[in-house]
Write a protein that holds these residues in place. Structure first.
Motif, PDB file in Angstrom:
ATOM      1  N   LYS A   7      37.663  41.443  -4.936  1.00 23.94           N
ATOM      2  CA  LYS A   7      38.870  41.541  -5.648  1.00 23.94           C
ATOM      3  C   LYS A   7      40.064  41.778  -4.469  1.00 23.94           C
ATOM      4  O   LYS A   7      39.925  42.289  -3.268  1.00 23.94           O
ATOM      5  N   ASN A   8      41.296  41.046  -4.567  1.00 19.00           N
ATOM      6  CA  ASN A   8      42.423  41.207  -3.528  1.00 19.00           C
ATOM      7  C   ASN A   8      43.114  42.575  -4.095  1.00 19.00           C
ATOM      8  O   ASN A   8      43.897  42.595  -5.171  1.00 19.00           O
ATOM      9  N   ILE A   9      43.302  43.399  -3.252  1.00 21.52           N
ATOM     10  CA  ILE A   9      43.875  44.585  -3.447  1.00 21.52           C
ATOM     11  C   ILE A   9      45.186  44.758  -2.561  1.00 21.52           C
ATOM     12  O   ILE A   9      45.035  44.320  -1.302  1.00 21.52           O
ATOM     13  N   ALA A  10      46.362  45.363  -2.932  1.00 15.24           N
ATOM     14  CA  ALA A  10      47.684  45.585  -2.256  1.00 15.24           C
ATOM     15  C   ALA A  10      47.756  46.937  -2.201  1.00 15.24           C
ATOM     16  O   ALA A  10      47.778  47.748  -3.272  1.00 15.24           O
ATOM     17  N   LEU A  11      47.884  47.581  -1.156  1.00 16.15           N
ATOM     18  CA  LEU A  11      48.675  48.944  -0.899  1.00 16.15           C
ATOM     19  C   LEU A  11      49.917  49.085  -0.349  1.00 16.15           C
ATOM     20  O   LEU A  11      49.912  48.506   0.695  1.00 16.15           O
ATOM     21  N   LEU A  12      50.607  49.596  -1.112  1.00 19.79           N
ATOM     22  CA  LEU A  12      52.334  49.631  -0.925  1.00 19.79           C
ATOM     23  C   LEU A  12      52.423  51.369  -0.846  1.00 19.79           C
ATOM     24  O   LEU A  12      52.262  51.954  -1.713  1.00 19.79           O
ATOM     25  N   ILE A  13      52.940  51.560   0.535  1.00 22.92           N
ATOM     26  CA  ILE A  13      53.059  52.754   0.934  1.00 22.92           C
ATOM     27  C   ILE A  13      54.552  53.433   0.965  1.00 22.92           C
ATOM     28  O   ILE A  13      55.472  52.624   1.694  1.00 22.92           O
ATOM     29  N   ASP A  14      55.082  54.183   0.241  1.00 24.93           N
ATOM     30  CA  ASP A  14      56.112  54.892   0.244  1.00 24.93           C
ATOM     31  C   ASP A  14      56.236  55.872   1.530  1.00 24.93           C
ATOM     32  O   ASP A  14      55.967  57.240   1.090  1.00 24.93           O
ATOM     33  N   ALA A  15      56.550  55.569   2.672  1.00 25.06           N
ATOM     34  CA  ALA A  15      56.242  56.370   3.979  1.00 25.06           C
ATOM     35  C   ALA A  15      57.057  57.695   3.712  1.00 25.06           C
ATOM     36  O   ALA A  15      56.823  58.645   4.407  1.00 25.06           O
ATOM     37  N   ASP A  16      58.329  57.510   3.342  1.00 26.16           N
ATOM     38  CA  ASP A  16      59.163  58.648   2.921  1.00 26.16           C
ATOM     39  C   ASP A  16      58.598  59.882   2.157  1.00 26.16           C
ATOM     40  O   ASP A  16      58.799  61.065   2.438  1.00 26.16           O
ATOM     41  N   ASN A  17      57.564  59.484   1.318  1.00 27.78           N
ATOM     42  CA  ASN A  17      56.998  60.467   0.378  1.00 27.78           C
ATOM     43  C   ASN A  17      55.286  60.378   0.553  1.00 27.78           C
ATOM     44  O   ASN A  17      54.858  60.567  -0.688  1.00 27.78           O
ATOM     45  N   ALA A  18      54.953  59.997   1.534  1.00 25.51           N
ATOM     46  CA  ALA A  18      53.262  59.997   1.715  1.00 25.51           C
ATOM     47  C   ALA A  18      53.208  60.669   3.076  1.00 25.51           C
ATOM     48  O   ALA A  18      53.664  60.436   4.082  1.00 25.51           O
ATOM     49  N   SER A  19      51.906  61.353   3.151  1.00 27.15           N
ATOM     50  CA  SER A  19      51.332  61.836   4.346  1.00 27.15           C
ATOM     51  C   SER A  19      50.378  60.761   5.211  1.00 27.15           C
ATOM     52  O   SER A  19      49.553  60.119   4.481  1.00 27.15           O
ATOM     53  N   HIS A  20      50.756  60.625   6.460  1.00 25.33           N
ATOM     54  CA  HIS A  20      50.046  59.581   7.264  1.00 25.33           C
ATOM     55  C   HIS A  20      48.472  59.909   7.532  1.00 25.33           C
ATOM     56  O   HIS A  20      47.649  59.198   7.622  1.00 25.33           O
TER      57      HIS A  20
END
Length: 236
Positions: A7-20
């Motif tokens: 399956k083709n999965i997309a990861l979208l990251i809200d960098a302002d509200n997520a830990s690296h």
């Protein structure tokens, strides 16, 4: 599975509200769904607070998406992520999403994606709004995920289990198909529990449902049968 079936999965990251710190285990979880071919991190990359995301973007194949803070108090990142997600949905080439954020503003987006039958995993903090958590197919506490992946498993044991969790699993067992001895397939119990909430064993410090059930041996009996599947029965 064959590469053509992935399956083709997309990861979208809200960098302002997520830990690296969570990116590696998050990608590992999403690998259960398919290939994470789309990896985008959104934010104002001129901000010093996002410097850690900037440092790991090449290592993890993240595409930084610049969003300037044009108006104070307005989050352009949320809007950009939402537009991109809907564009990907309408293109029909994505089978599932990972949304890395703790922001409740993404609740309508997640609901819309799921209405089209897409799986949506949310990754954020334990304190994320309940509406966002329950909207996701699975919501996973990233801090707990990091701890779980860092800790050594000892004899299949884990953290103490609360009664709400025992009750959720017990309700799922009762709703599952059971044989004459009262055993249900563990896989079915897990599916039912997941359908009734954003339940995921990793939020409770375990890597597998079987590990959790072993830790709950006072309440459940588990056995492996000749068909190689695990079965579980509620004891009390």
């Amino acid at each position: 599975m064959p590469e053509a079936d992935l399956k083709n999965i997309a990861l979208l990251i809200d960098a302002d509200n997520a830990s690296h710190h969570g990116i590696d285990p998050v990608l590992t979880v999403l690998a259960e769904l398919g290939q994470v071919n789309i990896r985008r991190a959104y934010g104002n990359w001129a901000k010093p607070a996002l410097s850690n995301w900037n440092k790991i973007s090449h290592r993890f194949g993240l595409q930084p998406v610049q969003q300037f803070d044009l108006t104070k108090g307005k989050n352009a990142t949320d809007i950009a992520m939402t537009i991109d997600a809907i564009d990907l949905l309408n293109a029909g080439k994505v089978d599932g999403f990972g949304i890395m954020s703790s922001d409740s503003d993404f609740t309508p987006l997640v609901t819309r994606l799921r209405q089209d039958g897409l799986i949506v995993y949310g990754f954020g903090s334990e304190k994320a709004p309940e509406a966002f958590k329950t909207a996701c197919t699975r919501y996973i506490d990233v801090d707990q995920l990091i701890r779980t992946n860092s800790a050594d498993e000892k004899n299949g044991t884990g953290p103490a289990l609360d009664q709400d969790l025992i009750n959720l699993l017990g309700d799922a067992w009762r709703a599952a198909s059971r044989d004459d001895e009262g055993f249900a397939r563990l896989h079915e119990v897990g599916q039912i529990a997941g359908n009734r909430s954003s339940f995921d064993v990793r939020n409770h410090g375990f890597k597998r449902l079987s590990d959790l059930m072993r830790a709950a041996s006072d309440n459940f009996k588990m056995e492996r049968r000749d068909d190689k599947q695990l079965y579980v029965k509620r004891l009390r």
